[in-house]
Scaffold this motif. Structure first.
Motif, PDB file in Angstrom:
ATOM      1  N   ALA A  55       0.325  17.528  -9.613  1.00 44.36           N
ATOM      2  CA  ALA A  55       0.116  17.745 -11.040  1.00 44.36           C
ATOM      3  C   ALA A  55      -1.318  18.204 -11.311  1.00 44.36           C
ATOM      4  O   ALA A  55      -1.553  19.081 -12.152  1.00 44.36           O
ATOM      5  N   ILE A  56      -2.282  17.636 -10.604  1.00 46.58           N
ATOM      6  CA  ILE A  56      -3.684  18.037 -10.768  1.00 46.58           C
ATOM      7  C   ILE A  56      -3.867  19.489 -10.350  1.00 46.58           C
ATOM      8  O   ILE A  56      -4.510  20.276 -11.050  1.00 46.58           O
ATOM      9  N   ALA A  57      -3.289  19.860  -9.209  1.00 47.24           N
ATOM     10  CA  ALA A  57      -3.407  21.242  -8.726  1.00 47.24           C
ATOM     11  C   ALA A  57      -2.752  22.215  -9.709  1.00 47.24           C
ATOM     12  O   ALA A  57      -3.319  23.279 -10.014  1.00 47.24           O
ATOM     13  N   GLU A  58      -1.586  21.874 -10.246  1.00 50.67           N
ATOM     14  CA  GLU A  58      -0.900  22.731 -11.215  1.00 50.67           C
ATOM     15  C   GLU A  58      -1.716  22.840 -12.500  1.00 50.67           C
ATOM     16  O   GLU A  58      -1.834  23.916 -13.089  1.00 50.67           O
ATOM     17  N   ARG A  59      -2.283  21.742 -12.924  1.00 53.64           N
ATOM     18  CA  ARG A  59      -3.097  21.740 -14.137  1.00 53.64           C
ATOM     19  C   ARG A  59      -4.319  22.641 -13.975  1.00 53.64           C
ATOM     20  O   ARG A  59      -4.662  23.408 -14.881  1.00 53.64           O
ATOM     21  N   LYS A  60      -4.974  22.578 -12.816  1.00 55.01           N
ATOM     22  CA  LYS A  60      -6.129  23.433 -12.550  1.00 55.01           C
ATOM     23  C   LYS A  60      -5.728  24.903 -12.523  1.00 55.01           C
ATOM     24  O   LYS A  60      -6.432  25.763 -13.061  1.00 55.01           O
ATOM     25  N   VAL A  89       2.876   7.305  -5.258  1.00 52.89           N
ATOM     26  CA  VAL A  89       2.620   7.976  -6.524  1.00 52.89           C
ATOM     27  C   VAL A  89       1.498   9.008  -6.437  1.00 52.89           C
ATOM     28  O   VAL A  89       1.323   9.811  -7.359  1.00 52.89           O
ATOM     29  N   ILE A  90       0.757   9.005  -5.339  1.00 53.56           N
ATOM     30  CA  ILE A  90      -0.384   9.911  -5.212  1.00 53.56           C
ATOM     31  C   ILE A  90       0.028  11.376  -4.983  1.00 53.56           C
ATOM     32  O   ILE A  90      -0.530  12.263  -5.628  1.00 53.56           O
ATOM     33  N   PRO A  91       0.992  11.699  -4.113  1.00 51.15           N
ATOM     34  CA  PRO A  91       1.355  13.117  -3.940  1.00 51.15           C
ATOM     35  C   PRO A  91       1.802  13.804  -5.238  1.00 51.15           C
ATOM     36  O   PRO A  91       1.338  14.924  -5.516  1.00 51.15           O
ATOM     37  N   LEU A 107       0.834  -1.203   0.000  1.00 49.01           N
ATOM     38  CA  LEU A 107       0.000   0.000   0.000  1.00 49.01           C
ATOM     39  C   LEU A 107       0.873   1.259   0.000  1.00 49.01           C
ATOM     40  O   LEU A 107       0.571   2.223  -0.712  1.00 49.01           O
ATOM     41  N   ALA A 108       1.960   1.241   0.749  1.00 46.21           N
ATOM     42  CA  ALA A 108       2.863   2.393   0.797  1.00 46.21           C
ATOM     43  C   ALA A 108       3.483   2.649  -0.572  1.00 46.21           C
ATOM     44  O   ALA A 108       3.617   3.800  -0.997  1.00 46.21           O
ATOM     45  N   THR A 109       3.825   1.588  -1.281  1.00 49.33           N
ATOM     46  CA  THR A 109       4.396   1.728  -2.616  1.00 49.33           C
ATOM     47  C   THR A 109       3.377   2.376  -3.556  1.00 49.33           C
ATOM     48  O   THR A 109       3.714   3.268  -4.331  1.00 49.33           O
ATOM     49  N   ARG A 110       2.145   1.955  -3.441  1.00 45.73           N
ATOM     50  CA  ARG A 110       1.094   2.535  -4.278  1.00 45.73           C
ATOM     51  C   ARG A 110       0.794   3.975  -3.884  1.00 45.73           C
ATOM     52  O   ARG A 110       0.513   4.815  -4.731  1.00 45.73           O
TER      53      ARG A 110
END
Length: 110
Positions: A22-27, A15-17, A9-12
Motif C-alpha cells: 500500500a505504501i509503494a502504491e501510494r508513493k 500485516v506488514i507485506p 510474531l508471525a501473526t504480527r
C-alpha cells in the motif's frame, strides 16, 4: 515459550507485506498526481496568460491549481505603487556653505 513468541510474531508480520504494498502504491500514485498537477498548473498559467480570467476558467470547470508552476513565485512583496517613496535630495543645493567658525573645524593659517 519460543514457539509461542514466533507464532505471535508471525501473526504480527502477516500485516506488514500488505502495508508495504500500500505504501509503494501510494508513493507511485502521489508521483503521478504531482506530475499531473505540474502539467495542469502550467496549462492553467498559459490560459490566464492568453487572457482567460480565473472566473471564466472556473465556469468551464477549471479550478485554480493548488500549486503554482515553476518560475517566479507569487509575490509576497508590497506592490511597487504602494511602496513608500524613496527620500530624495533637495531640488536645489544650499547656496550658503558654513565657514570654519560655524562648524568648529580648525583652519590652517599660513
Amino acid at each position: 515459550m519460543l514457539a509461542t513468541a514466533k507464532e505471535l510474531l508471525a501473526t504480527r508480520m502477516n500485516v506488514i507485506p500488505p502495508l508495504a504494498d500500500a505504501i509503494a502504491e501510494r508513493k507511485r500514485l502521489q508521483a503521478l498526481l504531482d506530475s499531473a498537477e505540474k502539467t495542469y498548473g502550467g496549462a492553467y498559467a498559459d490560459a490566464t496568460a492568453a487572457g482567460w480570467t480565473p472566473e471564466e476558467l472556473r465556469q468551464m470547470g477549471a479550478d485554480e491549481p493548488t500549486r503554482r508552476p515553476q518560475g517566479r513565485p507569487k509575490s509576497a512583496r508590497t506592490p511597487r505603487r504602494l511602496r513608500p517613496a524613496a527620500p530624495t535630495a533637495p531640488a536645489t543645493p544650499n547656496p550658503r556653505t558654513p565657514d570654519a567658525t560655524e562648524t568648529g573645524t580648525p583652519t590652517s593659517t599660513s
